[in-house]
Design a protein around this motif. Structure first.
Motif, PDB file in Angstrom:
ATOM      1  N   THR A   1       0.843  -1.185   0.000  1.00  0.00           N
ATOM      2  CA  THR A   1       0.000   0.000   0.000  1.00  0.00           C
ATOM      3  C   THR A   1       0.889   1.250   0.000  1.00  0.00           C
ATOM      4  O   THR A   1       2.089   1.176   0.255  1.00  0.00           O
ATOM      5  N   ALA A   2       0.269   2.385  -0.260  1.00  0.00           N
ATOM      6  CA  ALA A   2       1.008   3.642  -0.214  1.00  0.00           C
ATOM      7  C   ALA A   2       1.569   3.884   1.185  1.00  0.00           C
ATOM      8  O   ALA A   2       2.726   4.320   1.339  1.00  0.00           O
ATOM      9  N   MET A   3       0.775   3.604   2.208  1.00  0.00           N
ATOM     10  CA  MET A   3       1.238   3.778   3.583  1.00  0.00           C
ATOM     11  C   MET A   3       2.427   2.880   3.882  1.00  0.00           C
ATOM     12  O   MET A   3       3.398   3.303   4.530  1.00  0.00           O
ATOM     13  N   GLU A   4       2.386   1.637   3.411  1.00  0.00           N
ATOM     14  CA  GLU A   4       3.497   0.715   3.638  1.00  0.00           C
ATOM     15  C   GLU A   4       4.755   1.205   2.916  1.00  0.00           C
ATOM     16  O   GLU A   4       5.870   1.056   3.431  1.00  0.00           O
ATOM     17  N   ASN A   5       4.589   1.781   1.728  1.00  0.00           N
ATOM     18  CA  ASN A   5       5.727   2.371   1.029  1.00  0.00           C
ATOM     19  C   ASN A   5       6.317   3.525   1.819  1.00  0.00           C
ATOM     20  O   ASN A   5       7.531   3.607   2.020  1.00  0.00           O
ATOM     21  N   LEU A   6       5.452   4.417   2.290  1.00  0.00           N
ATOM     22  CA  LEU A   6       5.921   5.567   3.065  1.00  0.00           C
ATOM     23  C   LEU A   6       6.601   5.123   4.354  1.00  0.00           C
ATOM     24  O   LEU A   6       7.647   5.659   4.744  1.00  0.00           O
ATOM     25  N   ASP A   7       6.015   4.137   5.017  1.00  0.00           N
ATOM     26  CA  ASP A   7       6.576   3.627   6.260  1.00  0.00           C
ATOM     27  C   ASP A   7       7.954   3.011   6.020  1.00  0.00           C
ATOM     28  O   ASP A   7       8.891   3.212   6.811  1.00  0.00           O
TER      29      ASP A   7
END
Length: 244
Positions: A93-99
């Motif tokens: 997910t985008a959040m997992e990428n950012l994290d």
């Protein structure tokens, strides 16, 4: 070199095989300045950006970034870089990428959460962070790449064609964000082939066939050749004989 000078490029040459891609490049970037590299595809913009970031080294010449000769790993940690091709994990997910990228920058807990929220909000992705990147449109992927480049609160932001595939309304808001970052002292380099984006830069380097064919503020470049538009100015300077 003065402390106000963020980048100094002196007489840089780069070739791949028998093909010269950069020829006698000279440029300077000062603190809190937006520098635009304006040129068509294949003009040498991406090659120059990779040299500035430290991903490649010139055959000849010198590149100083934040008072250090590039490449320098410590300096690279102070640079936010967005490549022309999105380097994203499609299955996350985008959040997992950012994290993931925030962790690479060494951000933890509250600071990491704050930077992710801020960077996502800046590019209007806050409501889409739970979606898989594989389901993102091309424009959304570009926006996510911009937010990742901003996570470490860089002193220098280098963006290669950042607004390709992004609608005009959001593109305007992203440039507003660039202006705010500039006002806080962030130095920014943007490559583009879009004339109205070139107008938003403090300093412009027109590049063609691996050479800087003109350099100065957008207003000065137009005034020098009595052009009404940046496109007219680019065609004028590009039409000059600049072979040695």
């Amino acid at each position: 070199m003065t402390t106000n000078l963020v980048i100094s490029v002196d007489s840089v040459y780069k070739s791949f095989g028998n093909q010269s891609t950069l020829h006698n490049i000279n440029m300077k970037l000062r603190r809190g300045e937006i520098y635009g590299l304006l040129g068509p595809s294949g003009s040498g913009k991406t090659t120059l950006v990779k040299e500035l970031v430290g991903l490649d080294t010139p055959d000849q010449g010198s590149i100083m970034v934040l008072d250090s000769q590039m490449p320098d790993l410590k300096v690279m940690e102070r640079i936010g870089y967005m490549a022309q091709a999105d380097a994203l994990y499609q299955e996350l997910t985008a959040m997992e990428n950012l994290d993931f990228f925030a962790a690479l920058y060494g951000l933890k807990r509250k600071k990491k959460k704050e930077r992710i929220e801020w960077a996502a909000s800046l590019v209007d992705l806050s409501d889409h962070l739970d979606k898989l990147v594989s389901n993102y449109s091309g424009g959304m992927k570009r926006r996510l790449s911009i937010s990742i480049a901003l996570l470490n609160n860089p002193d220098l932001l280098i963006l290669d064609e950042p607004t390709v595939g992004i609608d005009p309304v959001l593109r305007k808001s992203i440039w507003t964000a660039f202006q705010r970052l500039k006002e806080k002292g962030t130095s920014i380099i943007v490559t583009t082939h879009v004339m109205d984006e070139a107008e938003k830069c403090d300093t412009l380097g027109m590049i063609r066939n691996g050479k800087i064919i003109a350099h100065g503020s957008p207003a000065a470049l137009k005034e020098q050749c009595h052009a009404e538009t940046m496109e007219e100015a680019f065609l004028y300077y590009g039409g000059l004989s600049y072979e040695n």
